[in-house]
Design an enzyme around this catalytic site. Sequence first.
Site, PDB file in Angstrom:
ATOM      1  CE  LYS A  57     107.062  79.773 -34.589  1.00 52.58           C
ATOM      2  NZ  LYS A  57     107.582  80.557 -33.563  1.00 52.58           N
TER       3      LYS A  57
ATOM      4  CE1 TYR B 218     110.638  83.772 -36.460  1.00 50.46           C
ATOM      5  CE2 TYR B 218     111.734  81.478 -35.823  1.00 50.46           C
ATOM      6  CZ  TYR B 218     110.395  82.245 -35.925  1.00 50.46           C
ATOM      7  OH  TYR B 218     109.198  81.534 -35.666  1.00 50.46           O
TER       8      TYR B 218
ATOM      9  NE  ARG C 161     100.845  87.301 -38.873  1.00 53.59           N
ATOM     10  CZ  ARG C 161     101.902  87.142 -38.294  1.00 53.59           C
ATOM     11  NH1 ARG C 161     103.202  86.385 -38.551  1.00 53.59           N
ATOM     12  NH2 ARG C 161     102.205  88.086 -37.289  1.00 53.59           N
TER      13      ARG C 161
ATOM     14  CG  ASN D 241     104.745  81.537 -30.956  1.00 50.82           C
ATOM     15  OD1 ASN D 241     105.471  80.789 -31.640  1.00 50.82           O
ATOM     16  ND2 ASN D 241     104.537  82.687 -31.197  1.00 50.82           N
TER      17      ASN D 241
ATOM     18  CG  HIS E 201     106.852  81.474 -39.334  1.00 49.80           C
ATOM     19  ND1 HIS E 201     107.082  82.763 -38.726  1.00 49.80           N
ATOM     20  CD2 HIS E 201     106.744  81.426 -40.501  1.00 49.80           C
ATOM     21  CE1 HIS E 201     107.437  83.451 -39.972  1.00 49.80           C
ATOM     22  NE2 HIS E 201     107.266  82.708 -41.113  1.00 49.80           N
TER      23      HIS E 201
ATOM     24  CD  GLU F  54     108.629  84.036 -43.739  1.00 49.07           C
ATOM     25  OE1 GLU F  54     108.975  84.967 -42.818  1.00 49.07           O
ATOM     26  OE2 GLU F  54     107.462  83.419 -43.513  1.00 49.07           O
TER      27      GLU F  54
HETATM   28  N1  UDP Z   1     109.474  85.627 -29.887  1.00 46.62           N
HETATM   29  C1  UDP Z   1     110.003  85.286 -28.487  1.00 46.62           C
HETATM   30  N2  UDP Z   1     110.049  86.375 -27.813  1.00 46.62           N
HETATM   31  C2  UDP Z   1     109.422  87.734 -27.888  1.00 46.62           C
HETATM   32  C3  UDP Z   1     109.059  87.890 -29.351  1.00 46.62           C
HETATM   33  C4  UDP Z   1     109.118  87.102 -30.247  1.00 46.62           C
HETATM   34  O1  UDP Z   1     110.261  84.268 -28.204  1.00 46.62           O
HETATM   35  O2  UDP Z   1     109.691  88.591 -27.004  1.00 46.62           O
HETATM   36  C5  UDP Z   1     109.466  84.424 -30.681  1.00 46.62           C
HETATM   37  C6  UDP Z   1     108.058  84.069 -31.072  1.00 46.62           C
HETATM   38  O3  UDP Z   1     108.332  82.660 -31.233  1.00 46.62           O
HETATM   39  C7  UDP Z   1     107.624  84.550 -32.278  1.00 46.62           C
HETATM   40  C8  UDP Z   1     109.172  84.690 -32.989  1.00 46.62           C
HETATM   41  O4  UDP Z   1     109.711  85.142 -31.929  1.00 46.62           O
HETATM   42  O5  UDP Z   1     106.859  83.543 -33.093  1.00 46.62           O
HETATM   43  C9  UDP Z   1     109.010  85.878 -34.044  1.00 46.62           C
HETATM   44  O6  UDP Z   1     108.439  87.089 -33.579  1.00 46.62           O
HETATM   45  P1  UDP Z   1     107.421  87.975 -34.352  1.00 46.62           P
HETATM   46  O7  UDP Z   1     107.244  89.313 -33.829  1.00 46.62           O
HETATM   47  O8  UDP Z   1     107.981  87.956 -35.960  1.00 46.62           O
HETATM   48  O9  UDP Z   1     106.000  87.127 -34.355  1.00 46.62           O
HETATM   49  P2  UDP Z   1     105.093  86.151 -35.192  1.00 46.62           P
HETATM   50  O10 UDP Z   1     105.173  86.594 -36.709  1.00 46.62           O
HETATM   51  O11 UDP Z   1     105.811  84.944 -34.966  1.00 46.62           O
HETATM   52  O12 UDP Z   1     103.707  86.641 -34.627  1.00 46.62           O
END
Ligand code: UDP
Length: 160
Positions: free
Chosen positions: A20, A60, A96, A123, A126, A137
């Site tokens: 990202k 997203y 992951r 974070n 992705h 995706e």
């Molecule tokens: N995210 C956020 N706030 C939250 C939860 C998620 O900003 O409370 C963002 C974060 O960047 C995350 C993305 O939304 O990576 C997608 O969320 P997901 O639960 O799919 O997490 P991931 O698969 O990226 O671990």
Amino acid sequence: FAPIALAGSSPQERTFIMIKPDGVHRGLVADIIKRFEAKGYKLVGIKVLVPSKDLAGKHYAEHEGKPFYPGLVNFLSSGAVVAMVWEGKEVIKTGRTFIGATNPLASAPGTIRGDYGIDVGRNIIHGSDSVDSAQKEIALWFKPAELAEYELISKKWVYE
Ligand code: UDP
């Protein structure tokens, strides 16, 4: 993407990995690529782009309606990302594991988010979380012609 049967090996799968804008600005691109490469996975697609709001929103889409969705879409389209497709045995799950938990503060040291992040909205990376999301995706971010079909010469030294 149907699993490819490799002679004398297990079916291969593909995952979508994206560094990202925070990961790009913080100079983490090479470190992240190195982890997948050193593990033995094969890079089949890579490009740098500033995603449109439309593309970020589609990526997203499952989070549409959640409070963090608008900020997330704005953030993803605020700068350059590195979009990649990696291939190999269980690469979705391993990707992951490399990435760590969604919240970097809850991510173990040694994971990408655990090593480099603090806030959930910064974070760094992705990674697809299932075969279904990986297929969707990859199709969203890459044209078929942007994915290279080739065999790594190291394959027989990675797989038995
Ligand atoms: N995210 C956020 N706030 C939250 C939860 C998620 O900003 O409370 C963002 C974060 O960047 C995350 C993305 O939304 O990576 C997608 O969320 P997901 O639960 O799919 O997490 P991931 O698969 O990226 O671990």
